[in-house]
Design an enzyme around this catalytic site. Structure first.
Site, PDB file in Angstrom:
ATOM      1  N   ARG A 182       0.855  -1.187   0.000  1.00 18.95           N
ATOM      2  CA  ARG A 182       0.000   0.000   0.000  1.00 18.95           C
ATOM      3  C   ARG A 182       0.890   1.235   0.000  1.00 18.95           C
ATOM      4  O   ARG A 182       1.900   1.301   0.719  1.00 18.95           O
ATOM      5  CB  ARG A 182      -0.890   0.018   1.246  1.00 18.95           C
ATOM      6  CG  ARG A 182      -2.110  -0.901   1.136  1.00 18.95           C
ATOM      7  CD  ARG A 182      -3.112  -0.393   0.103  1.00 18.95           C
ATOM      8  NE  ARG A 182      -4.296  -1.199  -0.055  1.00 18.95           N
ATOM      9  CZ  ARG A 182      -4.465  -2.149  -0.988  1.00 18.95           C
ATOM     10  NH1 ARG A 182      -3.506  -2.431  -1.845  1.00 18.95           N
ATOM     11  NH2 ARG A 182      -5.594  -2.810  -1.088  1.00 18.95           N
TER      12      ARG A 182
ATOM     13  N   ASP B  88       5.156  -0.055  -6.859  1.00 17.37           N
ATOM     14  CA  ASP B  88       3.979  -0.406  -7.659  1.00 17.37           C
ATOM     15  C   ASP B  88       2.728   0.242  -7.060  1.00 17.37           C
ATOM     16  O   ASP B  88       1.645   0.137  -7.628  1.00 17.37           O
ATOM     17  CB  ASP B  88       3.824  -1.933  -7.726  1.00 17.37           C
ATOM     18  CG  ASP B  88       2.685  -2.330  -8.656  1.00 17.37           C
ATOM     19  OD1 ASP B  88       2.651  -1.815  -9.801  1.00 17.37           O
ATOM     20  OD2 ASP B  88       1.820  -3.135  -8.250  1.00 17.37           O
TER      21      ASP B  88
ATOM     22  N   GLU C 212      -2.139   7.574  -5.471  1.00 17.95           N
ATOM     23  CA  GLU C 212      -2.425   6.913  -6.760  1.00 17.95           C
ATOM     24  C   GLU C 212      -3.903   6.947  -7.169  1.00 17.95           C
ATOM     25  O   GLU C 212      -4.217   6.862  -8.361  1.00 17.95           O
ATOM     26  CB  GLU C 212      -1.965   5.449  -6.711  1.00 17.95           C
ATOM     27  CG  GLU C 212      -2.822   4.560  -5.800  1.00 17.95           C
ATOM     28  CD  GLU C 212      -2.336   3.110  -5.768  1.00 17.95           C
ATOM     29  OE1 GLU C 212      -1.207   2.866  -5.311  1.00 17.95           O
ATOM     30  OE2 GLU C 212      -3.098   2.231  -6.199  1.00 17.95           O
TER      31      GLU C 212
ATOM     32  N   HIS D  11       0.249  -0.018  -9.981  1.00 19.73           N
ATOM     33  CA  HIS D  11      -0.478  -1.001  -9.164  1.00 19.73           C
ATOM     34  C   HIS D  11      -0.882  -2.225 -10.012  1.00 19.73           C
ATOM     35  O   HIS D  11      -2.055  -2.611 -10.047  1.00 19.73           O
ATOM     36  CB  HIS D  11      -1.720  -0.347  -8.531  1.00 19.73           C
ATOM     37  CG  HIS D  11      -2.140  -0.988  -7.232  1.00 19.73           C
ATOM     38  ND1 HIS D  11      -2.639  -0.288  -6.175  1.00 19.73           N
ATOM     39  CD2 HIS D  11      -2.138  -2.288  -6.828  1.00 19.73           C
ATOM     40  CE1 HIS D  11      -2.939  -1.103  -5.183  1.00 19.73           C
ATOM     41  NE2 HIS D  11      -2.642  -2.335  -5.557  1.00 19.73           N
TER      42      HIS D  11
HETATM   43  C1  COI Z   1      -6.138  -5.459  -3.615  1.00 22.50           C
HETATM   44  O1  COI Z   1      -6.551  -6.577  -3.923  1.00 22.50           O
HETATM   45  O2  COI Z   1      -6.574  -4.861  -2.620  1.00 22.50           O
HETATM   46  C2  COI Z   1      -5.128  -4.801  -4.456  1.00 22.50           C
HETATM   47  O3  COI Z   1      -4.400  -3.990  -4.001  1.00 22.50           O
HETATM   48  C3  COI Z   1      -5.137  -5.073  -5.915  1.00 22.50           C
HETATM   49  C4  COI Z   1      -6.130  -4.182  -6.578  1.00 22.50           C
HETATM   50  C5  COI Z   1      -5.490  -3.138  -7.424  1.00 22.50           C
HETATM   51  C6  COI Z   1      -7.118  -4.974  -7.359  1.00 22.50           C
END
Ligand code: COI
Length: 332
Positions: A234, A258, A263, A295
């Site tokens: 995160r 990432d 973001e 991400h």
């Molecule tokens: C999550 O699953 O919480 C992630 O961080 C991935 C998301 C961008 C689908």
């Protein structure tokens, strides 16, 4: 049973349609995110499935209650953008997909790290300009380094397996120890200890809440010179300005990011030929020693299929039995 699936991208659609056909359940697919304006689309349905990065507005849950909908099932793992109090107030149960592919994220972290250690970003930029000179982009080898894995849940453990395969020395920290890793003597006692000993710090932690950063000016000062930070967890685990400064002034070797604290609303949008009004983001992108991606660590066919189908399975379980293996404890 009638379900509605919000915020569905094109790449998710076929998995949802396939699931609906196999399970003979009506699923209405909508591209819109779940907001106070779009929640009325759910009136008449039994359950809501959703994914979005944008915070869920508490009003959405008041409306769900009004429509008699008491389950929301997320297609992702993170629940940091969900106001639990609003769920509790409206007697709404929440599920997530706790494990859609830990390997996807672990593999991506290592890929980013390898690219950074071999200076690929800078080298590719040079070759694009027909500059084929080696120096100054001499690389570092992972087998020579100590990798500190912060967070030994499923993703952290998948990453550890890969790092061990590369011959790196691995140390780990987690508030809750994994027995197998503990027997191997892999844990250090504190996060500070991990930060002090590691050449590479890779974050596999959930958000610790706004302002609770793991990497910031104070902790960076404790880290080894030339250390590397990898974050696929995160964005708010890092004070990004402090990290950027430490890479720019040469204290840290570089970073693989990432995720980014600001973001939301930028990542997974096309800003080609537009001005970015985030100066820090611009600087991260320009830096040859910072690999920044939007991400995408999770973004594989296996993970996307699992997110689409596991969230629907949880919803069916919730509606049929009143619970599911993926229900979130709202009091934790
Ligand atoms: C999550 O699953 O919480 C992630 O961080 C991935 C998301 C961008 C689908």
């Amino acid at each position: 049973m009638r379900l509605i699936d919000y915020g569905v991208r094109d790449d998710e659609k076929k998995y949802i349609e396939e699931w609906a056909k196999i399970n003979k359940v009506e699923v209405k697919i909508v591209q819109e995110l779940l907001t106070p304006e779009t929640v009325e689309l759910a009136n008449g349905f039994d359950g809501i499935v959703a994914y979005q990065q944008l915070p869920y507005d508490p009003v959405v849950f008041d409306k769900m209650n009004e429509y008699g909908i008491h389950v929301i099932s997320l297609r992702n793992v993170g629940v940091d953008n969900v106001p639990f109090e609003a769920l509790k107030k409206n007697d709404i149960r929440l599920t997530n997909v706790p494990s859609y592919s830990p390997e996807a994220i672990a593999e991506y972290s290592v890929t980013g790290l390898m690219a950074l250690l071999r200076n690929m970003k800078h080298m590719i930029r040079k070759v694009d300009q027909y500059d084929f000179e080696w120096a100054p982009d001499i690389g570092r080898e992972l087998n020579q380094l100590t990798v500190g894995v912060a967070g030994t849940g499923r993703i952290g453990r998948a990453a550890i397996k890969i790092y061990e395969g590369f011959g790196a020395k691995v140390i780990a920290y987690d508030k809750y120890r994994n027995d197998e890793l503990d027997k191997k003597g892999m844990y250090v006692d504190t996060l500070d200890e991990l930060l002090k000993q590691a050449d590479v710090v890779t974050l596999h932690l959930p958000s610790l809440g706004k302002g609770n950063t793991v990497i910031n000016a104070k902790t960076i000062a404790e880290m080894k010179d030339d250390a590397v930070v990898v974050n696929t967890g995160r964005g708010d685990l890092i004070n990004t300005q402090d990290l950027y400064d430490a890479v720019a002034n040469g204290k840290l070797y570089g970073a693989v990011l990432d995720v980014y604290e600001n973001e939301v609303g930028i990542f997974n949008t096309d800003r080609t030929d537009q001005e970015l009004d985030d100066k820090l983001l611009e600087k991260l992108i320009q830096s040859p020693r910072i690999i920044l991606t939007p991400h995408i660590a999770f973004y594989t066919t296996k993970a996307v299929k699992n997110m689409a189908t596991i969230s629907l399975n949880s919803m069916v379980d919730e509606l049929n039995t009143g619970t599911s293996g993926n229900e979130i404890d709202l009091d934790k």
